[in-house]
Design a protein around this motif. Sequence first.
Motif, PDB file in Angstrom:
ATOM      1  N   GLY A 192       0.817  -1.210   0.000  1.00  0.00           N
ATOM      2  CA  GLY A 192       0.000   0.000   0.000  1.00  0.00           C
ATOM      3  C   GLY A 192       0.852   1.261   0.000  1.00  0.00           C
ATOM      4  O   GLY A 192       0.550   2.235  -0.722  1.00  0.00           O
ATOM      5  N   ASP A 193       1.928   1.266   0.779  1.00  0.00           N
ATOM      6  CA  ASP A 193       2.834   2.424   0.797  1.00  0.00           C
ATOM      7  C   ASP A 193       3.501   2.615  -0.563  1.00  0.00           C
ATOM      8  O   ASP A 193       3.724   3.752  -1.006  1.00  0.00           O
ATOM      9  CB  ASP A 193       3.905   2.239   1.873  1.00  0.00           C
ATOM     10  N   ALA A 195       2.206   1.828  -3.507  1.00  0.00           N
ATOM     11  CA  ALA A 195       1.211   2.404  -4.421  1.00  0.00           C
ATOM     12  C   ALA A 195       1.065   3.901  -4.183  1.00  0.00           C
ATOM     13  O   ALA A 195       1.007   4.692  -5.141  1.00  0.00           O
ATOM     14  CB  ALA A 195      -0.133   1.702  -4.234  1.00  0.00           C
ATOM     15  N   ASN A 196       1.031   4.307  -2.934  1.00  0.00           N
ATOM     16  CA  ASN A 196       0.917   5.742  -2.629  1.00  0.00           C
ATOM     17  C   ASN A 196       2.154   6.504  -3.085  1.00  0.00           C
ATOM     18  O   ASN A 196       2.052   7.633  -3.580  1.00  0.00           O
ATOM     19  CB  ASN A 196       0.709   5.936  -1.117  1.00  0.00           C
ATOM     20  N   ALA A 197       3.332   5.890  -2.926  1.00  0.00           N
ATOM     21  CA  ALA A 197       4.569   6.557  -3.301  1.00  0.00           C
ATOM     22  C   ALA A 197       4.657   6.783  -4.803  1.00  0.00           C
ATOM     23  O   ALA A 197       5.074   7.851  -5.260  1.00  0.00           O
ATOM     24  CB  ALA A 197       5.763   5.744  -2.812  1.00  0.00           C
ATOM     25  N   ARG A 199       2.219   7.038  -6.900  1.00  0.00           N
ATOM     26  CA  ARG A 199       1.212   8.014  -7.312  1.00  0.00           C
ATOM     27  C   ARG A 199       1.637   9.435  -6.979  1.00  0.00           C
ATOM     28  O   ARG A 199       1.446  10.361  -7.758  1.00  0.00           O
ATOM     29  CB  ARG A 199      -0.110   7.706  -6.621  1.00  0.00           C
ATOM     30  N   SER A 200       2.222   9.618  -5.801  1.00  0.00           N
ATOM     31  CA  SER A 200       2.562  10.965  -5.337  1.00  0.00           C
ATOM     32  C   SER A 200       3.956  11.403  -5.741  1.00  0.00           C
ATOM     33  O   SER A 200       4.282  12.592  -5.651  1.00  0.00           O
ATOM     34  CB  SER A 200       2.438  11.032  -3.815  1.00  0.00           C
ATOM     35  N   THR A 202       6.653  10.570  -4.152  1.00  0.00           N
ATOM     36  CA  THR A 202       7.472  10.740  -2.952  1.00  0.00           C
ATOM     37  C   THR A 202       8.489   9.608  -2.839  1.00  0.00           C
ATOM     38  O   THR A 202       8.329   8.538  -3.433  1.00  0.00           O
ATOM     39  CB  THR A 202       6.589  10.745  -1.691  1.00  0.00           C
ATOM     40  N   SER A 265      12.480   8.015  -6.678  1.00  0.00           N
ATOM     41  CA  SER A 265      11.140   8.077  -7.266  1.00  0.00           C
ATOM     42  C   SER A 265      11.224   8.443  -8.743  1.00  0.00           C
ATOM     43  O   SER A 265      12.158   9.126  -9.192  1.00  0.00           O
ATOM     44  CB  SER A 265      10.284   9.102  -6.518  1.00  0.00           C
ATOM     45  N   GLU A 276      -0.221   5.616 -12.641  1.00  0.00           N
ATOM     46  CA  GLU A 276      -1.553   5.132 -12.280  1.00  0.00           C
ATOM     47  C   GLU A 276      -1.725   3.639 -12.545  1.00  0.00           C
ATOM     48  O   GLU A 276      -2.241   2.912 -11.681  1.00  0.00           O
ATOM     49  CB  GLU A 276      -2.620   5.934 -13.016  1.00  0.00           C
ATOM     50  N   ALA A 279       0.293   1.811  -9.850  1.00  0.00           N
ATOM     51  CA  ALA A 279      -0.349   1.921  -8.539  1.00  0.00           C
ATOM     52  C   ALA A 279      -1.601   1.044  -8.472  1.00  0.00           C
ATOM     53  O   ALA A 279      -1.861   0.399  -7.449  1.00  0.00           O
ATOM     54  CB  ALA A 279      -0.702   3.378  -8.253  1.00  0.00           C
ATOM     55  N   LEU A 283      -2.247  -2.034  -5.869  1.00  0.00           N
ATOM     56  CA  LEU A 283      -3.420  -2.096  -4.988  1.00  0.00           C
ATOM     57  C   LEU A 283      -4.193  -3.397  -5.193  1.00  0.00           C
ATOM     58  O   LEU A 283      -4.774  -3.940  -4.245  1.00  0.00           O
ATOM     59  CB  LEU A 283      -4.324  -0.884  -5.229  1.00  0.00           C
TER      60      LEU A 283
END
Length: 364
Positions: A192-193, A195-197, A199-200, A202, A265, A276, A279, A283
């Motif tokens: 999950g982390d 996927a967020n990374a 996308r953002s 970071t 990144s 996308e 990610a 997910l």
Amino acid sequence: MTATVRRCTPSAVPRFLHSVVSISALRQAIRIAIACAVAFAAYKLLGLKQGYWAVFTVLIVMQGSIGGTLGAALDRLLGTLVGASLGAVGAWAHDGGVIATGGALVIVASIGGYLAVLRPQLKVAPVTASIMMLTMPANSPIATFVIDRVAEIMLGGLIGVAAMALILPARSGVLFTDRAADVLDTMDALVGDMANAIRSGTTLALGTTLVALRPALIGVEQALKDADREHAARLWRHAIPPAVPRTLWRMRSDIVLVARALNPSFSDLVRASLGEPAAALLLRLRDEIIACAVALRAKRRVERVDVAGARQVFATALTEFRVSPAGNALDLDTAGHVFGLSFALDELSRDLRDLADRIDEING
């Protein structure tokens, strides 16, 4: 001088209580209490001169499961037999003088230590040998002293195993399931982390959590060994395939590869095309990891997730990106990270599907 006051937040209090009030810890405390009482009563009734070693053995061998306790009891018995034999030889070989006793003690302890290095199951051998030489009463028959020590250790081991098997039984197969599900929970959070990374954009920092997975996976392997020991002793049968811990190790390696591909990144240009879809695939993989953990705990088959569709979407996006001007303009290092991500995601998908199949075997 000022004092620092630590405040307990409302959310911290239940977490603290949960760590203190543990059902499994309470059950183990009950088992140990009853086993100690039985060992104490047994050695008093049998009139064993140093029967307190039976109580000590109960405390040493009782682990978190039947299989773990059985293994510890067998190891202690084997180490005691070897150590008692060495101690007997050492006691027989010296004349009772201080220098002779000290020399024999050093030789016996070193031999026991050497054997313990070769066979870790014998780690108590040098301790037992040393205790025997230092506590054996003068003019006491050596054979009687050795037999008494072995009998006391055997008594404690039998009581410990019986307590684990009969008092609120803690089967290793259940422990295996809990530990494997906990590993999947950690993997779920990691994916999950990721996927967020992506996308953002970071930076991903998963080092501590990835390192923590290693001892957790070793715990899964140990629980399966203990379950196999229970199965061999006909204390409890299980249908856990040995491939499960191996597959979990492969999944950890896959997650490490994904983390390396995402660090540093990706640029905005790469994320615009692949962020996308990658990610979304992560997910989906996370959903299947959760489904595997749920199936383990609920003892049912895995409810499958449509990972193949997300993989196809990502593969199509990657193909389009490769032939695009942006893809052709990538430097070698970035291109390696992009294709490394694709490879790692494919491997993780394959290993996760294999894990789901193995869980279905367990739960029929």
